[in-house]
Write a protein that holds these residues in place. Structure first.
Motif, short mmCIF file in Angstrom:
data_model
loop_
_atom_site.label_atom_id
_atom_site.label_comp_id
_atom_site.label_asym_id
_atom_site.label_seq_id
_atom_site.Cartn_x
_atom_site.Cartn_y
_atom_site.Cartn_z
N ASP A 197 3.11 8.19 -17.93
CA ASP A 197 3.90 6.99 -18.19
C ASP A 197 3.94 6.02 -17.01
O ASP A 197 4.53 4.94 -17.12
CB ASP A 197 5.33 7.38 -18.59
N THR A 198 3.33 6.38 -15.88
CA THR A 198 3.31 5.46 -14.74
C THR A 198 1.90 4.96 -14.42
O THR A 198 1.70 4.20 -13.48
CB THR A 198 3.90 6.13 -13.48
N LEU A 199 0.91 5.40 -15.23
CA LEU A 199 -0.47 4.97 -14.99
C LEU A 199 -0.60 3.45 -15.05
O LEU A 199 -1.30 2.83 -14.23
CB LEU A 199 -1.40 5.59 -16.03
N VAL A 200 0.07 2.85 -16.03
CA VAL A 200 -0.05 1.40 -16.21
C VAL A 200 0.47 0.67 -14.98
O VAL A 200 -0.11 -0.34 -14.54
CB VAL A 200 0.69 0.95 -17.48
N THR A 201 1.55 1.17 -14.41
CA THR A 201 2.10 0.53 -13.20
C THR A 201 1.11 0.62 -12.05
O THR A 201 0.89 -0.36 -11.33
CB THR A 201 3.42 1.21 -12.81
N LEU A 202 0.51 1.79 -11.88
CA LEU A 202 -0.51 1.95 -10.83
C LEU A 202 -1.69 1.03 -11.09
O LEU A 202 -2.21 0.37 -10.16
CB LEU A 202 -0.96 3.41 -10.77
N ALA A 203 -2.11 0.95 -12.35
CA ALA A 203 -3.30 0.15 -12.69
C ALA A 203 -3.08 -1.34 -12.46
O ALA A 203 -4.05 -2.09 -12.31
CB ALA A 203 -3.70 0.41 -14.13
N GLN A 204 -1.83 -1.80 -12.42
CA GLN A 204 -1.57 -3.22 -12.17
C GLN A 204 -2.16 -3.67 -10.83
O GLN A 204 -2.49 -4.85 -10.66
CB GLN A 204 -0.07 -3.50 -12.18
N TYR A 205 -2.33 -2.74 -9.92
CA TYR A 205 -2.82 -3.09 -8.59
C TYR A 205 -4.34 -3.21 -8.54
O TYR A 205 -4.91 -3.48 -7.47
CB TYR A 205 -2.28 -2.10 -7.56
N LEU A 206 -4.99 -3.04 -9.68
CA LEU A 206 -6.40 -3.43 -9.77
C LEU A 206 -6.53 -4.94 -9.61
O LEU A 206 -7.63 -5.45 -9.38
CB LEU A 206 -6.99 -3.00 -11.11
N ASP A 207 -5.41 -5.65 -9.73
CA ASP A 207 -5.40 -7.10 -9.61
C ASP A 207 -4.78 -7.55 -8.28
O ASP A 207 -4.43 -8.72 -8.12
CB ASP A 207 -4.61 -7.71 -10.77
N ASP A 208 -4.63 -6.62 -7.34
CA ASP A 208 -4.01 -7.00 -6.07
C ASP A 208 -4.89 -7.99 -5.32
O ASP A 208 -6.13 -7.98 -5.43
CB ASP A 208 -3.80 -5.75 -5.20
N ALA A 209 -4.26 -8.85 -4.54
CA ALA A 209 -5.00 -9.87 -3.79
C ALA A 209 -5.88 -9.26 -2.70
O ALA A 209 -6.87 -9.88 -2.28
CB ALA A 209 -4.03 -10.87 -3.17
N ASP A 210 -5.53 -8.07 -2.24
CA ASP A 210 -6.29 -7.45 -1.16
C ASP A 210 -7.43 -6.61 -1.74
O ASP A 210 -7.19 -5.69 -2.52
CB ASP A 210 -5.39 -6.55 -0.31
N LEU A 212 0.83 -1.20 0.00
CA LEU A 212 0.00 0.00 0.00
C LEU A 212 0.86 1.25 0.00
O LEU A 212 0.54 2.24 -0.68
CB LEU A 212 -0.94 0.00 1.21
N ALA A 213 1.95 1.24 0.75
CA ALA A 213 2.84 2.39 0.76
C ALA A 213 3.40 2.64 -0.63
O ALA A 213 3.45 3.78 -1.11
CB ALA A 213 3.97 2.18 1.77
N TYR A 214 3.81 1.57 -1.30
CA TYR A 214 4.37 1.72 -2.65
C TYR A 214 3.30 2.22 -3.63
O TYR A 214 3.56 3.14 -4.43
CB TYR A 214 4.93 0.38 -3.12
N VAL A 215 2.11 1.67 -3.54
CA VAL A 215 1.04 2.09 -4.45
C VAL A 215 0.64 3.54 -4.16
O VAL A 215 0.36 4.31 -5.08
CB VAL A 215 -0.18 1.14 -4.31
N THR A 216 0.63 3.91 -2.90
CA THR A 216 0.33 5.30 -2.55
C THR A 216 1.37 6.24 -3.13
O THR A 216 1.03 7.33 -3.63
CB THR A 216 0.27 5.46 -1.02
N ALA A 217 2.63 5.84 -3.09
CA ALA A 217 3.69 6.65 -3.68
C ALA A 217 3.50 6.79 -5.19
O ALA A 217 3.71 7.86 -5.77
CB ALA A 217 5.05 6.05 -3.37
N LEU A 218 3.09 5.70 -5.83
CA LEU A 218 2.79 5.77 -7.27
C LEU A 218 1.68 6.78 -7.55
O LEU A 218 1.76 7.58 -8.49
CB LEU A 218 2.37 4.39 -7.79
N TYR A 219 0.64 6.71 -6.73
CA TYR A 219 -0.49 7.62 -6.92
C TYR A 219 -0.07 9.08 -6.70
O TYR A 219 -0.44 9.96 -7.49
CB TYR A 219 -1.61 7.24 -5.95
N GLU A 220 0.70 9.33 -5.65
CA GLU A 220 1.06 10.71 -5.33
C GLU A 220 2.04 11.32 -6.32
O GLU A 220 2.18 12.54 -6.40
CB GLU A 220 1.64 10.76 -3.91
N THR A 221 2.71 10.48 -7.10
CA THR A 221 3.69 10.98 -8.08
C THR A 221 3.29 10.58 -9.50
O THR A 221 4.12 10.55 -10.39
CB THR A 221 5.09 10.42 -7.76
N VAL A 222 2.02 10.28 -9.70
CA VAL A 222 1.58 9.69 -10.95
C VAL A 222 1.82 10.61 -12.14
O VAL A 222 1.73 11.84 -12.04
CB VAL A 222 0.09 9.29 -10.86
N ALA A 223 2.11 9.99 -13.27
CA ALA A 223 2.24 10.70 -14.54
C ALA A 223 1.72 9.76 -15.63
O ALA A 223 1.42 8.59 -15.36
CB ALA A 223 3.70 11.07 -14.80
#
Length: 584
Positions: free
Chosen positions: A294-307, A281-292
């Motif tokens: 070219d990083t949207l796809v990385t953030l979107a990968q967590y739509l498949d998170d187990a939690d 969650l900390a890593y995903v939050t960092a992705l969100y707070e610095t999103v651009a």
């Protein structure tokens, strides 16, 4: 899952159209209730006093208004050491629940006297009330420990209200490996909760120690550092994030994300798939707070998170980010790919995103998900189709429903999906109603009829949909009004007709304009039958019949009267002579 555990919680048009008042209840405290408890407190019989105090404690849990008059008598009970422990301890618990700071001096006296049980009950309240009288007691307790429970209270008390020296004493205790590990961690957690600065020197020394040392180090390093300490804090917390300690990694990641998200991104290889949800969650939050872009796809990968909470959070973030013009195109692409994904988790989140972002182009893909073997997907797909309202999906959706009809009637639905498929059909039927899709009428009539194999919710949705489809049209299919009237007036005892089905039939008849004398008489009958003690209430058939009569005749009716309730039953209640009379 059970019959009441809906996938879609709060989006059911048939409960919102027509608009009706929601059920209301008013808390009523009987005039003689609390005076009865006060009188019982003054009784000479100990059992009655115990019942009275326990009743007040129960009322305090439920935050019953008017209990402030019990504070002084309860304090008196706590102060009198001749009273039994049960009486005093229960009274103390009630005072704590009422946050009665007036009891501070009596509580302090009990703690000072070494009353163990009383300490467990009252010390956290004394901490909240910032009672200075306990500081010395807590300091001495740490120097001469006797009880783990009391030590925990002392740690929190000194961390919350103590001086810098007190904080250092807790840190020293946490660092000392001679102390019990569980208590070392308690002391460190108290520092993490209340200290305004980290203890980095001690954390650094522990960060190369045992697994227990690593967790303690993470707690001591977790408060936000001052500017001069930030580099050291980053170095220590990053080391802990990358450690083999599951707990320490989560604590350190949570600490860093609060003030330095960039330092979290530097640990992507460690945190992006960490088994600790907090670390991810900390890593995903960092992705969100610095999103651009070219990083949207990385953030979107967590739509498949187990939690499920984490993937829902990512979905909500993406929907929010779509308000930014430069990010919206990328998020639309993510939405489209998600709905057609092979992962059920991603499919579910993509459907939600499509609805919120009004992406009707995914509707045909959503049709294909109606046959999913995951309840989350098959229900959400039906809900999304209803919300998107794409005309081209109506005929395929009807074909799907018609194709499963025999499974319903033959009670051959998969047992593990039975409730979900019922919910799915209810959403599709409401879609047919909202979009006034007349070809669905035959199927909806079949599902409105009373069949033992059909559940009430899906039958009610079918009846509601028929009323919407044929609104203002009694002649297009005369059998529909007959069917709705038959269901409304069905009084067969076995099986009885469901009140919700009757309500939707009443509403449907009104929408169609069925103002025959028989319909009007039936609506009046059921409106009167469902009064509550002669007054209008919130019974679903009562409100439905009232609305229907107003639509058909122009009659106006009083709004439902909120029902009185109390928080009982209580151990002690005022004597009511009517009850004795009624029993005879």
């Amino acid at each position: 899952m059970n019959a009441q555990d809906n996938i879609i919680k709060n989006d059911w048009p048939m409960f919102a159209d027509p608009v009706m008042l929601h059920e209301q209840k008013i808390l009523v405290v009987a005039d003689r209730l609390i005076p009865t408890w006060l009188a019982a407190l003054a009784s000479e019989a100990n059992e009655i006093r115990v019942d009275a105090v326990e009743t007040i404690r129960m009322a305090s849990v439920k935050k019953l208004p008017g209990l402030e008059v019990t504070i002084d008598p309860l304090i008196a009970i706590c102060a009198d050491k001749e009273n039994s422990k049960v009486l005093r301890h229960t009274a103390a618990s009630a005072l704590v629940l009422q946050d009665a700071k007036q009891a501070e001096s009596v509580f302090v006296e009990a703690v000072t006297a070494g009353e163990f049980e009383m300490s467990l009950i009252v010390e956290d309240a004394l901490r909240r009330w910032q009672s200075e009288a306990l500081l010395d007691i807590w300091r001495k307790r740490i120097e001469r420990p006797t009880s783990i429970s009391l030590m925990r209270l002392a740690f929190n008390g000194l961390a919350s209200n103590g001086s810098d020296d007190d904080h250092q004493q807790l840190v020293d205790y946490a660092v000392n490996r001679a102390n019990r590990n569980s208590l070392r961690l308690e002391a460190a957690q108290a520092i993490a909760a209340y200290s305004k600065r980290p203890y980095l020197t001690e954390a650094a020394a522990l960060s190369i120690g045992t697994s227990s040392d690593l967790v303690i180090a993470a707690a001591l390093a977790s408060p936000t550092p001052g500017e001069q300490e930030q580099d050291q804090a980053v170095e220590i917390n990053q080391r802990l994030c990358a450690s083999l300690s599951y707990v320490a990694s989560g604590l350190a990641a949570q600490s860093l994300i609060a003030w330095n998200p960039q330092s979290i991104l530097e640990l992507s290889e460690v945190l992006e798939s960490h088994r600790n949800k907090r670390s991810r969650l900390a890593y995903v939050t960092a992705l969100y707070e610095t999103v651009a872009s070219d990083t949207l796809v990385t953030l979107a990968q967590y739509l498949d998170d187990a939690d499920p909470e984490l993937r829902t959070q990512v979905r909500n973030w993406l929907i929010q980010l779509a308000e930014q013009p430069e990010l919206r195109p990328g998020i639309i692409q993510v939405t489209q790919r998600s709905v057609s994904s092979d992962s059920w988790r991603v499919q579910e989140q993509g459907l939600h995103m499509a609805v919120e972002l009004e992406q009707t182009q995914v509707a045909l893909d959503a049709l294909g998900l109606l046959t999913s073997e995951r309840p989350e997907v098959l229900v959400t797909a039906a809900w999304a189709l209803r919300r998107l309202q794409v005309t081209a999906t109506l005929a395929p959706a009807l074909a799907y429903c018609d194709g499963r009809k025999l499974e319903f009637l033959g009670e051959k639905l998969p047992r593990d999906l039975e409730f979900s498929i019922n919910e799915q059909f209810a959403h599709l039927y409401q879609m047919f109603g909202q979009m006034k899709y007349k070809p669905a009428s035959k199927l909806l009539q079949q599902f409105t009829r009373k069949e033992q194999a059909l559940r009430f919710r899906v039958r009610a949705s079918a009846a509601w949909a028929l009323g919407k489809i044929w609104e203002g049209d009694l002649t297009g299919d005369p059998e529909i009004a007959k069917l709705l009237f038959t269901r409304l007036t069905d009084e067969a005892p076995i099986p009885p007709e469901d009140v919700l089905v009757k309500r939707m039939c009443a509403i449907g008849l009104a929408r169609m304009g069925s103002n025959t004398p028989e319909t009007i008489a039936a609506l009046h009958k059921y409106r009167e039958q469902t009064m509550r003690s002669g007054e209008p209430g919130f019974n679903s058939l009562h409100t439905g019949a009232s609305w229907a009569l107003t639509e058909l005749t122009g009659e106006s009716f009083p709004d439902p009267i909120p029902e009185d309730y109390n928080e009982g039953p209580w151990l002690l209640s005022p004597f009511d002579a009517k009850l004795l009379k009624n029993s005879n």
